[in-house]
Every structure is written in C-alpha cells, then in structure tokens.
Design a protein around this motif. Structure first.
Motif, PDB file in Angstrom:
ATOM      1  N   GLU A  41      -6.437  -0.243  -1.055  1.00  0.00           N
ATOM      2  CA  GLU A  41      -6.277  -0.574  -2.466  1.00  0.00           C
ATOM      3  C   GLU A  41      -6.086   0.731  -3.241  1.00  0.00           C
ATOM      4  O   GLU A  41      -6.376   1.819  -2.730  1.00  0.00           O
ATOM      5  CB  GLU A  41      -7.507  -1.319  -2.993  1.00  0.00           C
ATOM      6  N   ASP A  42      -5.625   0.641  -4.472  1.00  0.00           N
ATOM      7  CA  ASP A  42      -5.428   1.836  -5.298  1.00  0.00           C
ATOM      8  C   ASP A  42      -6.733   2.623  -5.411  1.00  0.00           C
ATOM      9  O   ASP A  42      -7.787   2.055  -5.676  1.00  0.00           O
ATOM     10  CB  ASP A  42      -4.946   1.451  -6.695  1.00  0.00           C
TER      11      ASP A  42
ATOM     12  N   GLU B  12       0.802  -1.224   0.000  1.00  0.00           N
ATOM     13  CA  GLU B  12       0.000   0.000   0.000  1.00  0.00           C
ATOM     14  C   GLU B  12       0.840   1.282   0.000  1.00  0.00           C
ATOM     15  O   GLU B  12       0.303   2.369  -0.201  1.00  0.00           O
ATOM     16  CB  GLU B  12      -0.965   0.015   1.185  1.00  0.00           C
TER      17      GLU B  12
ATOM     18  N   PRO C  48      -4.748  -2.973   4.506  1.00  0.00           N
ATOM     19  CA  PRO C  48      -4.198  -2.041   3.512  1.00  0.00           C
ATOM     20  C   PRO C  48      -5.262  -1.355   2.666  1.00  0.00           C
ATOM     21  O   PRO C  48      -6.374  -1.841   2.526  1.00  0.00           O
ATOM     22  CB  PRO C  48      -3.338  -2.967   2.635  1.00  0.00           C
TER      23      PRO C  48
ATOM     24  N   GLU D 296       0.488   3.804  -2.843  1.00  0.00           N
ATOM     25  CA  GLU D 296      -0.804   4.498  -2.785  1.00  0.00           C
ATOM     26  C   GLU D 296      -0.784   5.593  -1.726  1.00  0.00           C
ATOM     27  O   GLU D 296      -1.278   6.698  -1.947  1.00  0.00           O
ATOM     28  CB  GLU D 296      -1.923   3.485  -2.512  1.00  0.00           C
TER      29      GLU D 296
END
Length: 199
Positions: free
Chosen positions: A190-191, A106, A188, A109
């Motif tokens: 995500e994009d 992550e 985490p 990001e």
C-alpha cells in the motif's frame, strides 16, 4: 452463580470470535494480518505447504540464505546478473506481470520508493513473469524508473527460486548487501508501506 456463568459464556464467545477473525485473515490471505511480519510468515508457510514441489535440482532460497544467482534479459535482450549487478547494495526484487491487477496498482509506489533511493540506497528490480511484447506495451503506458527483467513463468522461474513456490503475484523479496534473502512478501504494498517493510 448466574452472573459467573454469563461472564464465562461471554468471554468464551469473544475468544472464539477473535480466533475466527484470526483464522479468516490467515485463510483469506489478506487484510491487516498480511501486513505484519507474523502474518506474512504464516501466509508464506501455508502457501508453501500447498504448493507443488520444485524440481529436485533447483536451488530455492529461504530467509537467511544466499539468493541463487539469476541471469535474466532486460527488454533490450541484454542479460543482467542478480545479485552481482548490484553487489554491495540491498536489492528489492518485485515479481509481477502485466495482467496482474494488484501488481499494477503497487507499481507507482515501487517507483516512488526506487526514485527516493538514489544511487546508493536499495536497488529496486522488477522481474516480469510475462512476455516481452506485453511488458513493453504496459511500460509505455505506465513507465517506471527501475530496471525490468523478464522471465517465463513456470516451475523453474525466478519467483520459485526466490521462495515463491505457489507462484502468487505480486511477490517481493529483500536481498541484503551480502546477497542473502532476508525478507519475503506476498501481495502488494500500500502507499507508504515500503520504507517500514525494508527497515
């Protein structure tokens, strides 16, 4: 009569299947449900119930409360005080470690989001529950543009003080401009997820 019994049986089976899916999401700690506020609430509650009790004299923040003041060193050894160092700005604090695969995944990001905030938006701060040498070596390979502070993992670490009694990584909290903890996230990003979570 037979059709009515069949319909009831199918409805019962579908309901049981839906409950099983929901329970699997909550017990498994991941999936789509963990990406919702409700899912995060239940996940956090479940983990808190099964976590060891923090030391009695340790201030542990809950949503809506002021975060406890933290003084932690950066990689250069200079101490930084949170939330005072970014007073008047929201702060996203991400707890991670160089050995944590989801944490590493992550980080690009988090870095993308941090760059987009400029000098006035939400300040991203990473707190590595790790040793300085491993963190420095990792950041040579995967550099980030937001501040990284260090803490030793344990029953009094920054994650515990920010409500992560179970010590799960990655763990992220959002602190508002007044220093109150307003959101907690286990797992985490995500994009493309961070903006929706912060808003």
């Amino acid at each position: 009569m037979a059709i009515s019994s069949t319909v009831k049986l199918v409805a019962l089976a579908l309901g049981a299947g839906a409950l099983g899916l929901l329970a699997g999401q909550l017990v498994g700690g991941g999936g789509w449900l963990a990406r919702t506020e409700l899912g995060q609430y239940f996940l956090h509650e479940r983990m808190t119930r099964s976590a060891p009790k923090p030391p009695a004299d340790l201030a542990v923040a809950s949503p809506g409360q002021a975060m406890p003041a933290l003084t932690l060193p950066g990689l250069d050894g200079r101490p930084s005080q949170l939330p005072q160092a970014y007073a008047g700005r929201p702060i996203m604090i991400n707890l991670w470690a160089s050995w944590c695969g989801p944490c590493i995944k992550e980080m690009p990001e988090l870095n993308r989001y941090a760059k987009a905030q400029g000098g006035q938006g939400t300040q991203v701060v990473g707190i590595a529950l790790d040793n300085a040498e491993d963190v420095a070596a990792f950041l040579q390979r995967v550099p980030v543009d937001y501040p990284i502070l260090l803490d030793a993992p344990g029953p009094r670490d920054a994650g515990v003080r920010l409500g992560n009694l179970k010590g799960v990584l990655p763990y992220t909290v959002l602190i508002d401009a007044d220093g109150k903890l307003i959101k907690q996230r286990i797992g985490p990003f995500e994009d493309g997820e961070i903006e929706g979570w912060v808003d």
